[in-house]
Motif scaffolding. Structure first.
Motif, short mmCIF file in Angstrom:
data_model
loop_
_atom_site.label_atom_id
_atom_site.label_comp_id
_atom_site.label_asym_id
_atom_site.label_seq_id
_atom_site.Cartn_x
_atom_site.Cartn_y
_atom_site.Cartn_z
N ALA A 1 0.84 -1.21 0.00
CA ALA A 1 0.00 0.00 0.00
C ALA A 1 0.87 1.25 0.00
CB ALA A 1 -0.93 -0.02 1.21
N ALA A 2 1.97 1.21 0.75
CA ALA A 2 2.86 2.38 0.82
C ALA A 2 3.55 2.61 -0.52
CB ALA A 2 3.88 2.20 1.94
N GLU A 3 3.97 1.52 -1.16
CA GLU A 3 4.62 1.67 -2.47
C GLU A 3 3.63 2.18 -3.51
OE1 GLU A 3 8.04 -1.82 -2.40
OE2 GLU A 3 5.96 -2.38 -2.76
N LEU A 4 2.42 1.68 -3.45
CA LEU A 4 1.41 2.13 -4.42
C LEU A 4 1.12 3.61 -4.23
CD1 LEU A 4 -0.53 1.45 -6.71
CD2 LEU A 4 -2.23 0.78 -4.98
N GLU A 5 1.03 4.02 -2.98
CA GLU A 5 0.78 5.45 -2.73
C GLU A 5 1.93 6.29 -3.28
OE1 GLU A 5 -0.39 6.45 1.25
OE2 GLU A 5 0.05 8.58 0.93
N ARG A 6 3.14 5.78 -3.12
CA ARG A 6 4.29 6.52 -3.63
C ARG A 6 4.25 6.60 -5.17
NH1 ARG A 6 10.58 5.29 -1.97
NH2 ARG A 6 11.36 7.35 -2.57
N MET A 7 3.91 5.48 -5.79
CA MET A 7 3.80 5.48 -7.27
C MET A 7 2.75 6.48 -7.74
SD MET A 7 3.75 1.40 -8.11
CE MET A 7 5.00 0.32 -7.41
N LEU A 8 1.61 6.48 -7.06
CA LEU A 8 0.52 7.36 -7.50
C LEU A 8 0.86 8.83 -7.23
CD1 LEU A 8 -2.45 5.12 -6.37
CD2 LEU A 8 -1.72 5.57 -8.72
N THR A 9 1.63 9.07 -6.17
CA THR A 9 2.07 10.44 -5.88
C THR A 9 2.99 10.94 -6.99
OG1 THR A 9 1.88 10.00 -3.52
CG2 THR A 9 3.21 11.91 -4.15
N ILE A 10 3.88 10.04 -7.43
CA ILE A 10 4.77 10.38 -8.54
C ILE A 10 3.94 10.58 -9.82
CG2 ILE A 10 6.59 9.48 -10.03
CD1 ILE A 10 7.67 8.01 -7.47
N ALA A 11 3.00 9.67 -10.04
CA ALA A 11 2.19 9.76 -11.27
C ALA A 11 1.39 11.05 -11.32
CB ALA A 11 1.27 8.55 -11.37
N GLY B 1 -2.30 11.01 -20.74
CA GLY B 1 -1.30 10.05 -21.22
C GLY B 1 0.00 10.17 -20.45
N ALA B 2 0.36 11.43 -20.17
CA ALA B 2 1.61 11.64 -19.41
C ALA B 2 1.49 11.07 -18.00
CB ALA B 2 1.93 13.14 -19.36
N ALA B 3 0.31 11.18 -17.41
CA ALA B 3 0.11 10.62 -16.06
C ALA B 3 0.26 9.10 -16.09
CB ALA B 3 -1.27 11.02 -15.52
N GLY B 4 -0.25 8.49 -17.14
CA GLY B 4 -0.09 7.04 -17.28
C GLY B 4 1.37 6.65 -17.44
N MET B 5 2.07 7.43 -18.25
CA MET B 5 3.51 7.16 -18.45
C MET B 5 4.27 7.32 -17.13
SD MET B 5 5.72 6.39 -20.76
CE MET B 5 6.98 5.64 -19.75
N ASN B 6 3.90 8.36 -16.38
CA ASN B 6 4.57 8.59 -15.09
C ASN B 6 4.32 7.44 -14.13
OD1 ASN B 6 6.25 10.74 -14.87
ND2 ASN B 6 4.70 12.18 -14.15
N LEU B 7 3.12 6.87 -14.20
CA LEU B 7 2.84 5.73 -13.32
C LEU B 7 3.71 4.54 -13.72
CD1 LEU B 7 1.28 4.40 -11.04
CD2 LEU B 7 -0.56 3.88 -12.66
N LEU B 8 3.87 4.32 -15.02
CA LEU B 8 4.78 3.24 -15.45
C LEU B 8 6.18 3.49 -14.92
CD1 LEU B 8 4.15 2.41 -19.24
CD2 LEU B 8 3.11 1.38 -17.24
N LEU B 9 6.65 4.72 -15.10
CA LEU B 9 8.02 5.03 -14.67
C LEU B 9 8.17 4.82 -13.16
CD1 LEU B 9 8.80 8.20 -16.80
CD2 LEU B 9 10.02 6.02 -16.88
N ALA B 10 7.18 5.28 -12.41
CA ALA B 10 7.26 5.15 -10.95
C ALA B 10 7.28 3.68 -10.55
CB ALA B 10 6.08 5.87 -10.30
N ALA B 11 6.43 2.88 -11.20
CA ALA B 11 6.38 1.45 -10.87
C ALA B 11 7.73 0.80 -11.15
CB ALA B 11 5.27 0.77 -11.69
N HIS B 12 8.31 1.13 -12.30
CA HIS B 12 9.60 0.53 -12.67
C HIS B 12 10.71 1.04 -11.75
CE1 HIS B 12 8.56 -1.50 -16.62
NE2 HIS B 12 7.42 -1.03 -16.14
N ALA B 13 10.63 2.30 -11.35
CA ALA B 13 11.66 2.85 -10.46
C ALA B 13 11.64 2.17 -9.10
CB ALA B 13 11.45 4.36 -10.30
N LEU B 14 10.46 1.68 -8.71
CA LEU B 14 10.36 0.99 -7.42
C LEU B 14 10.62 -0.52 -7.56
CD1 LEU B 14 7.51 3.14 -5.99
CD2 LEU B 14 9.51 2.48 -4.67
N GLY B 15 11.07 -0.93 -8.75
CA GLY B 15 11.48 -2.34 -8.90
C GLY B 15 10.39 -3.25 -9.40
N TYR B 16 9.27 -2.68 -9.81
CA TYR B 16 8.18 -3.48 -10.37
C TYR B 16 8.23 -3.37 -11.89
CZ TYR B 16 6.47 -3.92 -5.66
OH TYR B 16 6.37 -4.24 -4.33
N VAL B 17 7.39 -4.17 -12.52
CA VAL B 17 7.21 -4.07 -13.97
C VAL B 17 5.73 -3.86 -14.21
CG1 VAL B 17 7.40 -5.30 -16.16
CG2 VAL B 17 9.20 -5.54 -14.45
N ALA B 18 5.41 -2.95 -15.10
CA ALA B 18 4.00 -2.64 -15.35
C ALA B 18 3.65 -2.91 -16.80
CB ALA B 18 3.73 -1.18 -14.99
#
Ligand SMILES: Cc1cc2nc3c(=O)[nH]c(=O)nc-3n(C[C@H](O)[C@H](O)[C@H](O)COP(=O)(O)O)c2cc1C
Length: 195
Positions: free
Chosen positions: A30-40, A121-138
């Motif tokens: 939950a904390a990682e997801l919140e961080r990803m969405l904050t970045i997005a 579209g940029a928000a979606g891209m940012n979410l991908l980047l945030a997910a990958h930056a945290l070690g996930y794959v989207a």
């Protein structure tokens, strides 16, 4: 090496999505997801309209999502086979965390619709980047579901649209890159086209 997180630039240079159906869990905490969405949500947005939203689909709603997709499939395609229905059930239960990107463009606004949709579209891209930056794959997909009226009604307020289903997990196998456009095809020095 794809999704090389050894530096910011290496991640940007090697980021690669996965097919959602090939992801495995676990999804982000939950904390990682919140961080990803904050970045997005930290996305360029002319007019401060934030014309996009992220809808988290909790794991305990995946069966409800499957029921929704099966109902929508029945309406869209009365000829649907068991294989089609199985595909929707599988989609609804793909591993990882599902976030639905919704475009909520403000109608009749001085900021053109096009610019608001670009921001989504940029928000979606940012979410991908945030997910990958945290070690996930989207993986970001749309398909018929994104354009189906019953599915839209279940996620969107009137006038909103589904921008994509973004699944966040881990790659089950080594990813392969896909062809990227040669810069010569997508970059040029400007001179007026009318000349
Ligand atoms: C708005 C949008 C919708 C997409 N919908 C689909 C889809 O329905 N099915 C699919 O296989 N790929 C779809 N893709 C492409 C996938 O995201 C694909 O995995 C992506 O192009 C991989 O590129 P990447 O590795 O640079 O992220 C979509 C991409 C975008 C931006």
């Amino acid at each position: 090496m794809l999704n090389d997180r050894s530096s910011l630039l290496s991640l940007l240079e090697t980021r690669r999505s996965a097919k959602p159906r090939e992801l495995v869990g676990p999804g982000p905490t939950a904390a990682e997801l919140e961080r990803m969405l904050t970045i997005a949500a930290r996305t360029p947005d002319h007019g401060k309209l934030h014309p996009w939203r992220f809808i988290i689909v909790p794991d305990d709603q995946r069966d409800a999502l499957a029921a929704l997709l099966l109902d929508a499939l029945g309406q869209e395609n009365p000829e649907a086979t068991d294989a089609h229905r199985q595909k929707e059930d599988d989609f609804a239960h793909y591993a990882g965390q599902l976030v639905v990107l919704v475009s909520g463009a403000v109608p009749d606004h001085k900021i053109p619709l096009w610019e608001q949709e670009l921001s989504c579209g940029a928000a979606g891209m940012n979410l991908l980047l945030a997910a990958h930056a945290l070690g996930y794959v989207a993986g970001w997909v749309t398909g018929w579901r994104a354009y189906s009226e019953p599915v839209q009604s279940a996620f969107c307020e009137p006038g909103e649209r589904i921008g994509g289903f973004i699944f966040i997990g881990h790659a089950v196998r080594d990813l392969e890159d896909r062809p990227r456009p040669p810069l010569l095809d997508v970059v040029r020095q400007w001179t007026p086209l009318s000349e």
